[in-house]
Design a protein around this motif. Structure first.
Motif, short mmCIF file in Angstrom:
data_model
loop_
_atom_site.label_atom_id
_atom_site.label_comp_id
_atom_site.label_asym_id
_atom_site.label_seq_id
_atom_site.Cartn_x
_atom_site.Cartn_y
_atom_site.Cartn_z
N ALA A 1 0.82 -1.21 0.00
CA ALA A 1 0.00 0.00 0.00
C ALA A 1 0.86 1.26 0.00
CB ALA A 1 -0.93 0.00 1.20
N TYR A 2 2.03 1.20 0.64
CA TYR A 2 2.86 2.39 0.79
C TYR A 2 4.20 2.29 0.07
CZ TYR A 2 -0.65 3.16 4.38
OH TYR A 2 -1.85 3.31 5.04
N ALA A 3 4.43 1.17 -0.60
CA ALA A 3 5.65 0.99 -1.38
C ALA A 3 5.32 0.17 -2.62
CB ALA A 3 6.74 0.30 -0.55
N HIS A 4 6.26 0.10 -3.55
CA HIS A 4 5.98 -0.57 -4.83
C HIS A 4 6.44 -2.03 -4.83
CE1 HIS A 4 10.00 1.57 -5.85
NE2 HIS A 4 10.24 0.40 -5.28
N ASN A 5 6.46 -2.65 -3.66
CA ASN A 5 6.96 -4.01 -3.54
C ASN A 5 5.85 -5.04 -3.46
OD1 ASN A 5 8.83 -2.00 -1.91
ND2 ASN A 5 10.15 -3.60 -2.73
N LYS A 6 6.22 -6.29 -3.74
CA LYS A 6 5.35 -7.43 -3.48
C LYS A 6 5.75 -8.03 -2.14
CE LYS A 6 4.10 -10.00 -6.95
NZ LYS A 6 4.10 -10.98 -8.06
N VAL A 7 4.87 -8.84 -1.56
CA VAL A 7 5.16 -9.51 -0.29
C VAL A 7 4.86 -10.99 -0.41
CG1 VAL A 7 4.82 -7.47 1.18
CG2 VAL A 7 2.86 -8.93 0.60
N VAL A 8 5.41 -11.76 0.51
CA VAL A 8 5.13 -13.20 0.52
C VAL A 8 3.71 -13.46 1.01
CG1 VAL A 8 5.78 -15.43 1.52
CG2 VAL A 8 7.56 -13.80 0.83
N ALA A 9 3.29 -12.73 2.04
CA ALA A 9 1.95 -12.89 2.59
C ALA A 9 1.50 -11.55 3.16
CB ALA A 9 1.91 -13.97 3.66
N GLY A 10 0.23 -11.19 2.89
CA GLY A 10 -0.22 -9.90 3.41
C GLY A 10 -1.72 -9.67 3.36
N HIS A 11 -2.46 -10.58 2.73
CA HIS A 11 -3.91 -10.37 2.65
C HIS A 11 -4.60 -11.72 2.66
CE1 HIS A 11 -7.83 -9.04 1.06
NE2 HIS A 11 -7.51 -7.86 1.57
N LEU A 12 -5.69 -11.78 3.40
CA LEU A 12 -6.38 -13.06 3.62
C LEU A 12 -6.81 -13.71 2.32
CD1 LEU A 12 -7.49 -15.06 5.72
CD2 LEU A 12 -9.61 -13.72 5.73
N THR A 13 -7.34 -12.93 1.38
CA THR A 13 -7.86 -13.51 0.14
C THR A 13 -6.96 -13.25 -1.06
OG1 THR A 13 -9.22 -11.53 -0.20
CG2 THR A 13 -10.26 -13.41 0.90
N ASN A 14 -6.09 -12.26 -1.00
CA ASN A 14 -5.25 -11.93 -2.15
C ASN A 14 -3.88 -12.57 -2.10
OD1 ASN A 14 -7.43 -9.98 -2.47
ND2 ASN A 14 -6.10 -8.95 -3.92
N THR A 15 -3.58 -13.28 -1.04
CA THR A 15 -2.34 -14.05 -0.98
C THR A 15 -2.63 -15.49 -1.39
OG1 THR A 15 -1.40 -12.68 0.78
CG2 THR A 15 -0.49 -14.89 0.51
N TYR A 16 -1.91 -15.95 -2.39
CA TYR A 16 -2.13 -17.30 -2.91
C TYR A 16 -1.71 -18.34 -1.87
CZ TYR A 16 -1.97 -21.25 -6.17
OH TYR A 16 -2.17 -22.46 -6.81
N GLN A 17 -2.63 -19.27 -1.56
CA GLN A 17 -2.40 -20.30 -0.55
C GLN A 17 -1.95 -19.65 0.77
OE1 GLN A 17 0.39 -22.98 -2.51
NE2 GLN A 17 -1.27 -24.04 -3.60
N MET A 18 -2.79 -18.77 1.27
CA MET A 18 -2.47 -17.96 2.44
C MET A 18 -2.12 -18.79 3.67
SD MET A 18 -2.04 -15.00 3.74
CE MET A 18 -2.26 -13.92 5.16
N ALA A 19 -2.86 -19.85 3.93
CA ALA A 19 -2.60 -20.65 5.13
C ALA A 19 -1.20 -21.26 5.09
CB ALA A 19 -3.66 -21.75 5.25
N GLU A 20 -0.82 -21.79 3.93
CA GLU A 20 0.51 -22.38 3.80
C GLU A 20 1.61 -21.33 3.96
OE1 GLU A 20 3.21 -24.13 0.15
OE2 GLU A 20 1.07 -24.64 0.19
N LYS A 21 1.42 -20.19 3.35
CA LYS A 21 2.43 -19.12 3.44
C LYS A 21 2.52 -18.56 4.85
CE LYS A 21 2.83 -17.51 -1.32
NZ LYS A 21 1.90 -18.42 -2.01
N ASN A 22 1.37 -18.42 5.50
CA ASN A 22 1.40 -17.94 6.89
C ASN A 22 2.23 -18.85 7.77
OD1 ASN A 22 0.33 -15.50 7.65
ND2 ASN A 22 -1.78 -16.23 7.77
N ALA A 23 2.07 -20.16 7.60
CA ALA A 23 2.85 -21.12 8.39
C ALA A 23 4.34 -20.99 8.08
CB ALA A 23 2.36 -22.54 8.11
N GLU A 24 4.67 -20.81 6.81
CA GLU A 24 6.08 -20.66 6.42
C GLU A 24 6.68 -19.37 6.98
OE1 GLU A 24 6.76 -22.75 2.18
OE2 GLU A 24 5.27 -21.16 2.14
#
Length: 619
Positions: free
Chosen positions: A537-560
């Motif tokens: 939201a405040y920078a032009h970067n991507k993240v590994v995990a950051g949104h419940l529905t917009n992060t692909y396979q969020m549960a797996e990434k959260n654990a990692e």
């Protein structure tokens, strides 16, 4: 008079009378100025917008020192998701990608409003939160203006519809007139009905309940789980929904004018507005489409020769005999134009449906619409409140009227009831999406005439029309005020100064500025969930995990991510960095401080540090 003031001698009676007359004249001028329709409408518009922004002013007031409040007004996670779309437009994109996941999915042309707002930010140089908030104010103001314009169409200066005229010779005065004598005649005119309609539309809301808990009075608002319909949200809601509702009203106004004036250019403009409405929010457009379909059924009902003859024989539709064929032809033409509108404006829905089926992250909307929010008949009735009850008394007048504008409003009043309790199972949408149709507008418009009719009926014998109408206004104002107060208390309790993803500490703000200035566009940042939601939201970067529905396979990434920041398995952490092509690791308030041994084994290089914030670059 001046000498008497200097000498302390009281002025004579003539001076007092002159002074009183002057004050009385000035007060009369002020009263007449305040009584003017533009002044009243502006005051009511300003008041509802001010009330809508009061929670935001409160959040700004309680901002802790050394923190920044980025003008959040709804769920923080979704708010930052909308900002990250604006950020992409600011960065030069016209097609949006998903920056809340490290994977690369196809870019799509979506969220038209945030695309435009991002481009405005690029031109003006203003901060994204400020542009976002200004859009809420501007869209809300235009929304109110369009509603007032629609009210003026329904209640022009020429008084009540001609079909309402009936013989009232038995009334006082013995004249054949629609009006009762005295003050009722004044209040039945277009100006006063418009002002009343503006009040009911802008401030009208539902009933509430009272309960007691621990010696405290708890005010319960009906359907308060869905903030879109809150009285303090509906005119300053999330920009893309608000923009769609603005276009919905614009479409209806343009359609009414197109059908009445028989202008193809207005029909084309209405279709474009409807298309953009669907592109901005398909949920709002679906409600608009149902309204149009109901209107078509009303028109076809009148075109049916057998039913029309039956209606004419019973005095419902007073059409001249020689004009019926011409009128029937015109009704067929109106139907064709409305079908044209539906066919071409609904192309936006077909496009968005294709986007939803084109893969992640856009396909998560399909799963979201499977959620169930039950709304019972009685809940919606209580939620509709006094404006709906008043509007029922205006239904006969709107049915009798031959004006296409009245058919639209009548269809609009009926739409949520049909959609919620009859048509909802046939749509791939949550039931609550049919609350997006702005039903408060037809309820307020028709409620104005309904309130007048109620006051007229109650004053048939006592001839105290004005006191009765003012009593109805007072009761309504009390019910609305309690609802507004409860809504304000709930809104101001929704965000806490202790939340560091809401009130951003200065060290977080400067770290986000570092990402935006010194790192490559779309480079991947590894952070914990709270900061992961902020970074795009405040920078032009991507993240590994950051949104419940917009992060692909969020549960797996959260654990990692959780495993990485436990900092006890360098080998797995190194594999994760390689797997997601992480360029930066962000230690912040939602992580433990970096461990030197862990950092050394991963070969990370510290490139930024302030307070509790550390940014490391991978090899």
């Amino acid at each position: 008079m001046g000498l008497s003031r200097l000498s302390g001698i009281p002025p004579d009676g003539g001076d007092f009378a002159s002074l009183a007359m002057t004050i009385r004249t000035k007060m009369k001028k002020i009263f007449l100025f305040l009584k003017q329709e533009p002044v009243v409408v502006f005051s009511l518009s300003f008041s509802i917008l001010l009330l809508s922004f009061l929670p935001l002013f409160y959040f700004l007031k309680i901002t802790p020192p050394n923190t920044v409040f980025p003008l959040i007004h709804n769920h923080p996670q979704d708010y930052h998701c909308y900002l990250q779309f604006m950020r992409q437009a600011l960065d030069g994109r016209w097609f949006f990608i998903d920056r809340y996941t490290p994977e690369n999915f196809p870019a799509r042309f979506v969220y038209l409003v945030y695309l435009l707002l991002g481009k405005v930010a690029a031109v003006t140089g203003l901060d994204l939160p400020l542009i976002y908030t200004l859009s809420r104010l501007i869209f809300g103001a235009v929304f109110l203006i369009l509603i007032y314009r629609l009210i003026r169409i329904i209640y022009p200066d020429d008084g009540a519809p001609q079909t309402n005229v009936r013989n009232t010779s038995q009334c006082s005065g013995g004249a054949n007139t629609l009006y009762h004598p005295g003050s009722y005649r004044d209040w039945y005119r277009g100006k006063n009905k418009r002002i009343l309609a503006v009040f009911l539309t802008f401030f009208g809301c539902g009933f509430w309940t009272l309960s007691f808990f621990d010696k405290n009075i708890i005010i319960g608002r009906i359907l308060n789980f869905w903030s879109e319909v809150d009285i303090l949200e509906r005119f300053t809601y999330i920009p893309h929904h608000l923009f769609a509702k603005m276009l919905m009203v614009a479409s209806i106004i343009l359609l009414i004018n197109a059908l009445e004036k028989r202008k193809k250019s207005l029909l084309f403009a209405a279709t474009v507005a409807g298309f953009l409405c669907g592109l901005s929010s398909p949920f709002v457009y679906v409600n608009l489409a149902v309204i149009i379909v109901i209107t078509i059924f009303f028109i076809l009902f009148r075109h049916s020769e057998r039913i029309r003859q039956l209606a004419v024989s019973r005095g419902i539709f007073q059409l001249p005999e020689r004009g019926r064929s011409l009128h029937a032809l015109r009704l067929v033409g109106m139907t064709k134009e409305l079908v044209f509108f539906l066919l071409f404006s609904s192309l936006s829905l077909l496009y968005l449906r294709w986007v939803e089926n084109s893969g992640f992250p856009w396909n998560h909307y399909l799963e979201r619409e499977k959620l169930v929010f039950n709304i019972s008949f009685w809940e919606y009735l209580l939620f509709s409140g006094l404006p709906f009850i008043f509007s029922l008394f205006a239904v006969p007048s709107f049915i009798k009227s031959r004006k296409i504008a009245h058919l639209f409003i009548l269809s609009w009043l009926l739409e949520p009831w049909l959609s919620l309790f009859l048509l909802a199972p046939f749509f791939p949408l949550q039931k609550v999406r049919f609350l997006a149709g702005c039903a408060f507008i037809p309820m307020g418009i028709m409620g104005s005439l309904g309130m007048v009719k109620i006051a007229k009926w109650l004053s048939r014998h006592c001839h105290h029309y004005r006191p009765i109408l003012l009593s109805l206004l007072a009761i309504s104002s009390f019910i609305f005020s309690v609802n507004i107060y409860s809504n304000y208390k709930d809104r101001t309790a929704s965000l806490s100064p202790s939340l560091y993803n809401v009130y951003l500490p200065n060290e977080i703000v400067t770290a986000l500025a570092y990402f935006n200035k010194y790192t490559p566009v779309d480079s991947v940042v590894l952070s914990q969930g709270f900061m992961g939601n902020l970074v795009p939201a405040y920078a032009h970067n991507k993240v590994v995990a950051g949104h419940l529905t917009n992060t692909y396979q969020m549960a797996e990434k959260n654990a990692e991510v959780d495993a990485f920041f436990r900092q006890n398995d360098p080998a797995s952490a190194k594999k994760m960095i390689e797997k997601y092509q992480v360029k930066y690791v962000f230690y912040s308030l939602d992580t433990d401080p970096p461990k030197e041994d862990f950092i050394r084994k991963l070969g990370l290089l510290e490139v930024y540090q302030t307070g509790r914030v550390h940014i490391f670059k991978t090899k």
